[in-house]
Design a protein around this motif. Sequence first.
Motif, PDB file in Angstrom:
ATOM      1  N   ASN A  49      -0.488   4.215  15.563  1.00 37.74           N
ATOM      2  CA  ASN A  49      -0.146   3.794  14.203  1.00 37.74           C
ATOM      3  C   ASN A  49      -1.391   3.736  13.320  1.00 37.74           C
ATOM      4  O   ASN A  49      -2.354   3.032  13.652  1.00 37.74           O
ATOM      5  CB  ASN A  49       0.492   2.401  14.223  1.00 37.74           C
ATOM      6  CG  ASN A  49       0.857   1.921  12.823  1.00 37.74           C
ATOM      7  OD1 ASN A  49       1.847   2.376  12.248  1.00 37.74           O
ATOM      8  ND2 ASN A  49       0.059   1.020  12.258  1.00 37.74           N
ATOM      9  N   GLU A  50      -1.363   4.469  12.212  1.00 36.01           N
ATOM     10  CA  GLU A  50      -2.408   4.424  11.176  1.00 36.01           C
ATOM     11  C   GLU A  50      -3.811   4.485  11.764  1.00 36.01           C
ATOM     12  O   GLU A  50      -4.597   3.550  11.622  1.00 36.01           O
ATOM     13  CB  GLU A  50      -2.262   3.157  10.331  1.00 36.01           C
ATOM     14  CG  GLU A  50      -1.049   3.201   9.433  1.00 36.01           C
ATOM     15  CD  GLU A  50      -0.943   1.982   8.521  1.00 36.01           C
ATOM     16  OE1 GLU A  50      -1.768   1.059   8.641  1.00 36.01           O
ATOM     17  OE2 GLU A  50      -0.025   1.969   7.693  1.00 36.01           O
ATOM     18  N   TYR A 106       2.744   3.035   1.067  1.00 33.63           N
ATOM     19  CA  TYR A 106       3.056   1.787   0.361  1.00 33.63           C
ATOM     20  C   TYR A 106       2.919   1.920  -1.153  1.00 33.63           C
ATOM     21  O   TYR A 106       2.389   1.032  -1.804  1.00 33.63           O
ATOM     22  CB  TYR A 106       2.181   0.644   0.913  1.00 33.63           C
ATOM     23  CG  TYR A 106       2.711   0.126   2.241  1.00 33.63           C
ATOM     24  CD1 TYR A 106       3.703  -0.840   2.260  1.00 33.63           C
ATOM     25  CD2 TYR A 106       2.255   0.643   3.452  1.00 33.63           C
ATOM     26  CE1 TYR A 106       4.236  -1.299   3.458  1.00 33.63           C
ATOM     27  CE2 TYR A 106       2.779   0.193   4.658  1.00 33.63           C
ATOM     28  CZ  TYR A 106       3.765  -0.784   4.653  1.00 33.63           C
ATOM     29  OH  TYR A 106       4.303  -1.240   5.838  1.00 33.63           O
ATOM     30  N   ARG A 146      -2.038 -13.430   7.081  1.00 34.45           N
ATOM     31  CA  ARG A 146      -1.201 -13.737   5.917  1.00 34.45           C
ATOM     32  C   ARG A 146      -1.208 -15.232   5.599  1.00 34.45           C
ATOM     33  O   ARG A 146      -0.210 -15.931   5.792  1.00 34.45           O
ATOM     34  CB  ARG A 146       0.241 -13.270   6.188  1.00 34.45           C
ATOM     35  CG  ARG A 146       0.340 -11.841   6.696  1.00 34.45           C
ATOM     36  CD  ARG A 146      -0.082 -10.831   5.661  1.00 34.45           C
ATOM     37  NE  ARG A 146      -0.170  -9.478   6.238  1.00 34.45           N
ATOM     38  CZ  ARG A 146      -0.462  -8.406   5.532  1.00 34.45           C
ATOM     39  NH1 ARG A 146      -0.722  -8.501   4.229  1.00 34.45           N
ATOM     40  NH2 ARG A 146      -0.535  -7.229   6.111  1.00 34.45           N
TER      41      ARG A 146
HETATM   42  C1  GCB Z   1       0.915  -1.277   7.863  1.00 32.24           C
HETATM   43  C2  GCB Z   1       0.894  -1.539   9.309  1.00 32.24           C
HETATM   44  C3  GCB Z   1       1.738  -2.746   9.679  1.00 32.24           C
HETATM   45  C4  GCB Z   1       1.473  -3.852   8.690  1.00 32.24           C
HETATM   46  C5  GCB Z   1       1.915  -3.388   7.327  1.00 32.24           C
HETATM   47  C6  GCB Z   1       1.650  -4.433   6.232  1.00 32.24           C
HETATM   48  O1  GCB Z   1       0.634  -0.215   7.404  1.00 32.24           O
HETATM   49  O2  GCB Z   1       1.257  -0.433  10.083  1.00 32.24           O
HETATM   50  O3  GCB Z   1       1.438  -3.141  10.985  1.00 32.24           O
HETATM   51  O4  GCB Z   1       2.092  -5.044   9.052  1.00 32.24           O
HETATM   52  O5  GCB Z   1       1.211  -2.236   6.984  1.00 32.24           O
HETATM   53  O6  GCB Z   1       2.489  -5.296   6.041  1.00 32.24           O
HETATM   54  O7  GCB Z   1       0.603  -4.359   5.609  1.00 32.24           O
END
Ligand code: GCB
Length: 613
Positions: A428-429, A490, A573
């Motif tokens: 992933n990424e 995003y 977060r």
């Molecule tokens: C992403 C990640 C994921 C994160 C998400 C986010 O690109 O793959 O694991 O939780 O963004 O919420 O920023």
Amino acid sequence: MITPLRLCLVFLVSSLSVWADTAISSLLSRPTTSLDGLWSIVVDPYDNGFYNYRYTPFDATGKLTGGYGQDLPHDNKSGLIEYNFDTAPKIQVPGDWNSQDEKLYLYEGSVWYRRTFDAPAVADGERVFLHFGAANYRADVYLNGAKLGMHIGGFTPFDFEVTGKLQPTGNSLVVRVNNNRHLEAVPTVNTDWWNYGGITRSVQLVTVPAVFVRDYALALARGEGDVLRMAVDVEAPEGGAALPETVTVAIPELGVRENLTVDADGHAKGEVTLRRLVRWTPEIPRLYEVRIEAGDDVVTERMGFRTIETAGTDILLNGESVFFRGICMHEENPFRGGRAWSEDDARLMLGWAKELGCNFVRLAHYPHNVNMARIADEMGLMLWEEIPVYWTIQWENPDTLANARAQLADLIVRDRNRASVMVWSVANETPLSEPRMQFLGTLVKDARALDPTRLVSAAMEVHRDPEHPEMRIVNDPFGELTDLVSFNQYVGWYDGLPENCDRVKWRVDYQKPVFISEWGGGAKAGYHADALTRWSEEFQADIYRRGIPMLESIPQLRGMSPWILVDFRSPRRPLADIQDGWNRKGLISDRGERKQAFAILQAYYQRKAQAEI
Ligand code: GCB
């Protein structure tokens, strides 16, 4: 005994010392003695139970010279033993420690678990295995004061053979679980999910006959009618009972009863045309009882049969074009708190995905528990399964690669008989570089060697062209190696405001099916404001409203899994009163409330489903 099907796995794990055996896939379909329940724990932040005061491990010489693994009795009033499992507090297994004890919520380190048990009744020659569904991240396992071995990797199963090592009563099983994060580990130190520690999945004793079915893989061949390919591995004890001459694969409802010849290595294979097969689909998730018999051993499973492949820019399920109406999820039950593990957890989470109109779920970012694919098989949901090669791994470290390969192999061997699983994701990424290409290229080869019947992918990233600020480009060279071109994006959240979706243009440099493995934005459930106020449900809804037509403009679009079904805990977060330790990109809150965006995606998926009829 090493048989061809297993050979590759043994090779994969052998570069890491003292690994537990790669789990025996067939154990999961057998009657078992559960060791779940309350276990005593000793919290050990200084690893006192593992190292002596010179910081040398108590098992350095191969023989345990001290430490909590010995589980010594307090039977001498003058004795000096500074731990006591008999009087220690208890927590539930399976279950992470963070959600069971407030003091352990943020804890990262070692916790020692112990439970005692009586041996199951065993007939002459039978063998016993101790099976762990998973323990995060490293488990050191001790039985009756001797070390059985250790396992690294927080989300994959492992076993130890304990034949001849059990006492009739009062066996002591001690497990040190350590969830410290390490740069060279998989995952590495930096993730956007909670590092739940502990014995997070079930522990079982499994009894098998001396000669037993170790592993099997049954799958329809692509493009050849309903031809079922079968491979079965049988294991006989070294110097003990002989291998049977044949194994039988039976599917009574289809009138199938095939005898396959077992070769000198215990390997049997063959194929049979299935007549009157109803292929598995999300709409009709037909499962059949399959029996595999070898000598005294019988394994019974419910399995579905289908094909998945790509042709040009299409994904073909049973030869017909399909759109993956997906959603991402973490392995968390927000109601109970902590890591999910049970069938009920799986039904809750997958039930929400069904309500959303999904036919597909991305199980991010690590192997979820074994119930997920089993329940998805039953409920009719297609799955993407993944290993935690996440963000910036040590691409040039051979131990990191061996670790990732072992996790991938363990996942594939565990779930390759599940009709629901469509995609193996290897990362992933991950940032572009040549060492990363080598690393991921090795994983793709492994996935195809272990399972040539499914798709391979990874969640890639999007790139920009400074000369054309509205262009988003998908040209990661890794896309050459994958079946799906999958990427996370995003626009509207990290990349401009929601209205940016109306301007952005896409260039995907591959004529392959495109799958958007993540997109979305955050909102706190119940917080209402205008669509430009971040964290409001309206802001998130606006991303979905504008994001859908933007993504539909990609001609190769064949599916998506927005981020994410439910809010989940994350140490990244901290925003007070909004996040409070939760990633708020869920379409459903941690209290089960549907946010506005839920209905928008649901309506889109209803339209997509109708268009397919
Ligand atoms: C992403 C990640 C994921 C994160 C998400 C986010 O690109 O793959 O694991 O939780 O963004 O919420 O920023």
